[in-house]
Design a protein around this motif. Structure first.
Motif, short mmCIF file in Angstrom:
data_model
loop_
_atom_site.label_atom_id
_atom_site.label_comp_id
_atom_site.label_asym_id
_atom_site.label_seq_id
_atom_site.Cartn_x
_atom_site.Cartn_y
_atom_site.Cartn_z
N MET A 133 38.72 41.50 -62.98
CA MET A 133 37.83 41.30 -64.13
C MET A 133 37.91 42.51 -65.08
O MET A 133 38.37 43.56 -64.70
N TYR A 134 37.44 42.30 -66.29
CA TYR A 134 37.70 43.28 -67.34
C TYR A 134 36.42 43.86 -67.94
O TYR A 134 35.41 43.18 -68.08
N ASP A 135 36.55 45.13 -68.34
CA ASP A 135 35.53 45.80 -69.14
C ASP A 135 36.17 46.10 -70.50
O ASP A 135 37.12 46.88 -70.58
N LEU A 136 35.65 45.45 -71.54
CA LEU A 136 36.24 45.61 -72.87
C LEU A 136 35.50 46.71 -73.62
O LEU A 136 34.26 46.77 -73.58
N ILE A 137 36.25 47.59 -74.27
CA ILE A 137 35.65 48.75 -74.95
C ILE A 137 36.06 48.75 -76.41
O ILE A 137 37.25 48.63 -76.74
N GLY A 138 35.07 48.89 -77.30
CA GLY A 138 35.32 48.88 -78.74
C GLY A 138 35.88 50.19 -79.26
O GLY A 138 36.23 51.10 -78.50
N ASP A 139 35.96 50.31 -80.58
CA ASP A 139 36.61 51.43 -81.27
C ASP A 139 36.08 52.79 -80.80
O ASP A 139 34.86 53.02 -80.84
N GLY B 220 26.77 56.15 -83.93
CA GLY B 220 26.19 54.96 -83.31
C GLY B 220 26.39 54.94 -81.80
O GLY B 220 26.07 55.92 -81.11
N LEU B 221 26.91 53.81 -81.29
CA LEU B 221 27.08 53.62 -79.86
C LEU B 221 28.55 53.39 -79.54
O LEU B 221 29.28 52.78 -80.32
N LEU B 222 28.99 53.84 -78.36
CA LEU B 222 30.28 53.38 -77.83
C LEU B 222 29.93 52.25 -76.86
O LEU B 222 29.21 52.46 -75.89
N CYS B 223 30.44 51.06 -77.16
CA CYS B 223 29.95 49.85 -76.51
C CYS B 223 31.04 49.16 -75.69
O CYS B 223 32.21 49.13 -76.08
N ALA B 224 30.63 48.60 -74.55
CA ALA B 224 31.54 47.83 -73.70
C ALA B 224 30.89 46.49 -73.34
O ALA B 224 29.68 46.32 -73.47
N TYR B 225 31.74 45.56 -72.92
CA TYR B 225 31.24 44.29 -72.38
C TYR B 225 31.82 44.13 -70.98
O TYR B 225 33.04 44.20 -70.80
N ARG B 226 30.95 43.95 -70.00
CA ARG B 226 31.41 43.75 -68.61
C ARG B 226 31.59 42.26 -68.38
O ARG B 226 30.62 41.55 -68.12
N TRP B 227 32.85 41.84 -68.46
CA TRP B 227 33.14 40.40 -68.36
C TRP B 227 33.31 40.02 -66.89
O TRP B 227 34.06 40.67 -66.15
N GLN B 228 32.62 38.94 -66.51
CA GLN B 228 32.68 38.48 -65.11
C GLN B 228 33.36 37.13 -65.00
O GLN B 228 33.18 36.43 -64.01
N GLY B 229 34.07 36.73 -66.05
CA GLY B 229 34.74 35.44 -66.01
C GLY B 229 34.02 34.34 -66.77
O GLY B 229 34.47 33.19 -66.79
N GLU B 230 32.89 34.69 -67.41
CA GLU B 230 32.08 33.65 -68.05
C GLU B 230 32.67 33.16 -69.37
O GLU B 230 33.28 33.92 -70.10
N GLN B 231 32.46 31.88 -69.65
CA GLN B 231 32.85 31.28 -70.93
C GLN B 231 31.77 31.53 -71.98
O GLN B 231 32.06 31.74 -73.15
N GLU C 164 38.17 47.29 -58.58
CA GLU C 164 38.24 45.84 -58.87
C GLU C 164 38.37 45.49 -60.33
O GLU C 164 38.55 44.32 -60.66
N ARG C 165 38.26 46.47 -61.21
CA ARG C 165 38.17 46.12 -62.63
C ARG C 165 39.20 46.89 -63.46
O ARG C 165 39.71 47.91 -63.03
#
Ligand SMILES: [Mn+2]
Length: 326
Positions: free
Chosen positions: A1-7, A284-295, A35-36
């Motif tokens: 699974m993936y953790d996506l990180i912005g600019d 501002g913020l450094l932001c990530a999304y913890r993706w667990q496979g969801e649509q 695992e990620r």
């Protein structure tokens, strides 16, 4: 699974804090997770104070298989800026002028010649988009016709070779409009006589569209990323409706950065659309999304660290509650 990180834009301190918050640990100098994997959404360089440090974190993660990354417009610009123009001696694919040099100047100042050459050699190996099982990643905009045109161009030129960069970085060249769409998003003209002033004080007669949204029934204000500065509640012109290509609601979730959203409350822009650029480069913020496979994307999967630099760092909680760009 993936953790996506912005600019990231050269903010290594925040990147380390975010990776640690996401459960990555530094082993033999490289951040990894059992695992990620991370997906960096581009714009690692320029603007911030720790550009080489960011590259020293991201590059080994990618090279050792703990991360993936896509190119941002700043990286592609850097490749064009440093690639000699084959037909114009002494010139480069991206013109050297006050504007282009200013955009790239933090990198030019912080990296020595060897570091810069090494960074460019790595950047030219990165993809312009990622299509994976269950998700898509791109720096600014997923547009299927432009992506298909670029796929064809990249295959023809054998990747981001000098000839491909020439086709992609020079205004008027065949791949240029498609690269603009994927790496900078889409713009549309405001109604005649209407303009606004951007953050740098420049008068603008175009706006950045919410390309993923269905424009039918929307106003200029609601269809613009510049919600805070565009007040026109006129319905959109017919040609904007006709040329739009909204992101299908049943397509894989798409993640992007680029839009400098206000650092208030990170959340999906639509059920399968998320922007992760919350302006760490402007305090501002450094932001990530913890993706667990969801649509269907979930607000509680966003995670972030505040900027340790910049004028807004102390006043984040006072930001207005909207997802308008700054
Ligand atoms: Mn960008």
């Amino acid at each position: 699974m993936y953790d996506l990180i912005g600019d990231i834009h050269g903010h290594a301190t925040e990147l380390v804090l975010l990776l640690e918050k996401l459960g990555y640990e530094r082993r033999q100098g490289v951040f990894s997770h059992p695992e990620r994997k991370v997906i960096f959404l581009g714009d690692l360089i320029d603007r911030g104070p720790q550009i080489q440090e960011v590259l020293d974190i991201a590059r080994p993660m990618v090279e050792e298989g703990y991360a993936l990354a896509v190119l941002g417009n700043h990286e592609l610009n850097a490749l064009g800026y440093h690639t000699p123009h084959p037909k114009r001696p002494g010139r480069h694919l991206r013109e050297h002028n006050d504007r282009t040099t200013r955009q790239h100047e933090a990198t030019l100042r912080q990296l020595d010649a060897g570091q810069l050459r090494s960074a460019l050699d790595w950047l030219r190996t990165l993809p312009l988009w990622l299509e994976l099982d269950g998700l898509r990643a791109v720096h600014a905009c997923w547009d299927e016709p432009s992506r298909a045109a670029l796929a064809e161009g990249l295959a023809e030129h054998g990747g981001l070779t000098p000839s491909c960069l020439q086709a992609a970085c020079v205004p008027g060249a065949p791949l240029f409009p498609h690269v603009e769409v994927l790496l900078k998003g889409k713009e549309a003209k405001l109604p005649h006589g209407i303009s606004f002033f951007d953050k740098e004080g420049h008068e603008r007669r175009s706006f950045r569209t919410r390309w993923y949204a269905d424009p039918r029934g929307q106003t200029y204000r609601s269809y613009a990323f510049e919600t805070a500065t565009i007040h026109s509640s006129s319905p959109l012109a017919i040609w904007i409706l006709e040329s739009a290509n909204p992101y299908p609601v049943d397509a894989k979730p798409v993640f992007f950065g680029h839009y400098w959203l206000r650092p208030d409350c990170p959340a999906p822009l639509a059920q399968n659309v998320a922007c992760l650029d919350y302006s760490v480069g402007k305090g501002g913020l450094l932001c990530a999304y913890r993706w667990q496979g969801e649509q269907t994307l979930r607000q509680e999967h966003f995670t972030w660290v505040p900027s340790t630099h910049g004028p807004q760092a102390a006043t984040l909680t006072e930001a207005p509650a909207s997802s308008a760009p700054i």
